[in-house]
Design an enzyme around this catalytic site. Structure first.
Site, mmCIF file in Angstrom:
data_model
loop_
_atom_site.group_PDB
_atom_site.id
_atom_site.type_symbol
_atom_site.label_atom_id
_atom_site.label_comp_id
_atom_site.label_asym_id
_atom_site.label_seq_id
_atom_site.Cartn_x
_atom_site.Cartn_y
_atom_site.Cartn_z
ATOM 1 N N GLU A 153 20.376 -13.972 63.282
ATOM 2 C CA GLU A 153 20.092 -13.376 61.967
ATOM 3 C C GLU A 153 19.964 -11.865 62.092
ATOM 4 O OE1 GLU A 153 16.389 -15.134 60.770
ATOM 5 O OE2 GLU A 153 15.367 -14.507 62.596
ATOM 6 N N ASP A 174 10.944 -5.777 60.202
ATOM 7 C CA ASP A 174 12.375 -5.710 59.877
ATOM 8 C C ASP A 174 12.823 -4.302 59.502
ATOM 9 O OD1 ASP A 174 12.336 -8.531 60.146
ATOM 10 O OD2 ASP A 174 11.753 -8.739 58.054
#
Length: 519
Positions: free
Chosen positions: A182, A22
């Protein structure tokens, strides 16, 4: 490695090998800063600095104290999810989610190396919040909401000084009908607002999608295909690509930092999700493109040069941690919290790390005593020398390769049925086996965990540097992959100590920790 080639640069992916998922990054002048997720590990959210997007040096952590985050109640792969890093008018902002904790919050700093502020909470959203500073002074939080197939993106305006919502959240993006829309990032580029998200779940169908509009609230025209995915390239060495950060360099060239996985034998990777880099190509009609199943993203890449670069030895990595009172390097971390002084010391015995375990073992969660660093190569060797005389039955100290509370391999010294010996533990998805080997000599024991693309091997020796090693277990690598376990992390290697319900363990003294990895 990286070297300049007449306006071009060649480099090796991943640029951050090992469990660094991420990624989010910003450019400030000629400097680039990057953060990644950490889940149940502490300190949380490492901060890296680079001058060329290829060579990254860790300069600190964002979350370093209990007033910012308390992870003691978190299971494996809970805790600190995808962070977003932003910079505005001299201040750095890191916004993230403490899953099953305080929820969405951001912290601030004027120096990215820290210290960072205590949390400022924001009221709406599920996971993966990000911040966007618009030209008119308004600040927006963009966040995932919903669950699975109902996942979507909401957005609202906040007071950046307090985190207070100034508007009600509204749905601004529903993605491409895939699950888990997301990791939203909102950008303003060349007069358009771009809404970019991941979709498909962070597995084989992972992809990055994008829409654009003329307002921060949209409506966003969805580009009908991903800007990044390898879900149609089943034999490609890089899979699960997505969760992208876009940024421009000092020359106006655009780049993407994103997560990906290097599966071994089609069975996932013990390294977890790593950080990759690729140049961005803008289409004639104004869409950023990275790799839509075309194979552009590879282990060896070529892109436009940012600055004069020099060779770095990614292929072979060797580090020896020699313990001193100056403290541990930034690569070291713990499960959930730093051990208290009674459990860990770098000053009690000169040149040693002393650990004294509590009643929590590696499988128990909570405040166990485990000092670790990320595994960054599939083929690697780790080693330590340990002096430990267990006092009670069940006390143990050694080294472990840990994916989660329910999946790890360990080798250490323990006492069983009145005998001291070497205990090998293999835990896979909560089911474990143990093998005990008595030893007669009460001398320092050298312990090693090694791996290749298929298996781990756990070894020990009672001799010196030239002594032969005794193998006590060859165990499948597949059991420690996130694909098998359901974890969001990767394997971390390190030293542990375990006591009993009756009290802390005898002190365990580790002389060094050596890690050697091979590309």
């Amino acid at each position: 490695m990286a070297h300049a080639l007449t306006g071009k640069i060649t480099y090796t992916n991943p640029v951050l090998p090992g469990f660094y998922p991420d990624p989010s990054a910003v450019r400030v002048g000629e400097d680039y800063y990057l953060v990644t997720s950490t889940f149940e590990y502490f300190p949380g959210v490492p901060v890296f600095h680079s001058k060329d997007l290829v060579h990254w040096e860790q300069i600190g952590h964002v979350l370093t104290r209990e007033s910012q985050v308390n992870l003691l109640g978190r299971n494996s792969s809970e805790g600190i999810y995808a962070p977003t890093l932003r910079y505005h008018e001299g201040v750095f902002y890191m916004i993230t989610t403490d899953v099953y904790g305080i929820g969405n919050f951001y912290v601030t700093a004027t120096d990215p190396a820290g210290p960072w502020s205590d949390p400022i909470r924001v009221p709406y959203g599920n996971i993966d919040p990000s911040l966007f500073f618009d030209d008119d002074g308004k600040v927006y939080v963009t966040s995932q909401a919903g669950f699975g197939e109902t996942s979507h993106i909401i957005q609202y305006e906040i007071d950046i000084l307090t985190g207070e919502a100034l508007t009600e959240p509204v749905v601004v993006f529903e993605g491409d009908e895939g699950p888990w829309v997301e990791g939203p990032h909102l950008y303003k580029i060349n007069g358009f607002y771009y809404m970019m998200t991941a979709s498909g779940g962070t597995g084989p169908m992972h992809r990055e999608i994008i829409g654009r509009g003329t307002s921060p609230y949209g409506p966003f025209e969805l580009l009908p295909h991903p800007i990044l995915t390898h879900n149609g390239l089943k034999d490609h060495p890089i899979q699960y690509t997505g969760h992208v950060e876009l940024l421009d360099d000092v020359h106006g060239q655009w780049w993407a930092l994103f997560l990906g996985v290097r599966p071994q034998g089609g069975k996932g990777s013990v390294l977890g999700r790593e950080t990759f880099l690729a140049p961005v190509r803008w289409s004639e009609d104004g869409w950023p493109m990275i790799d839509n199943n075309e194979g552009h993203v590879s282990l060896v890449m070529e892109g436009p040069a940012i600055r004069e670069s020099h060779t770095s030895a990614f292929g072979l990595s060797r580090s020896v941690t020699k313990f001193s009172s100056e403290g541990l390097g930034l690569e070291w971390m713990y499960t959930r919290m730093t051990p208290v002084p009674e459990e860990m010391s770098l000053t009690e015995r000169d040149g040693c790390l002393k650990l004294s375990g509590n009643a929590n073992g590696l499988r128990d969660g909570g405040a166990n005593v485990f000092v670790c660093r990320r595994q960054q190569h599939h083929r690697m060797s780790s080693e330590t020398r340990l002096t430990f005389a267990p006092g009670r039955e069940g006390e143990q100290a050694g080294i472990a390769a840990r994916l989660s509370d329910k999946s790890y391999y360990s080798i250490g010294i323990t006492k069983k049925d009145g005998q001291t010996g070497i205990l090998v533990t293999a835990m896979a998805q909560g089911s474990g086996t143990e093998a005990f080997t008595p030893i007669k000599e009460q001398v320092p024991v050298r312990l090693s965990i090694r791996s290749d693309e298929k298996q781990y091997e756990l070894l020990y020796t009672l001799g010196g540097a030239s002594a032969e090693w005794t193998s006590l277990g060859i165990l499948p690598m597949e059991a420690l992959t996130p694909d098998a376990d359901g974890a969001f992390t990767g394997v971390c290697l390190g030293m542990f100590a375990v006591g009993t319900a009756e009290g802390p363990s005898a002190p365990a003294y580790f002389d060094y920790f050596e890690y050697e990895g091979y590309a």
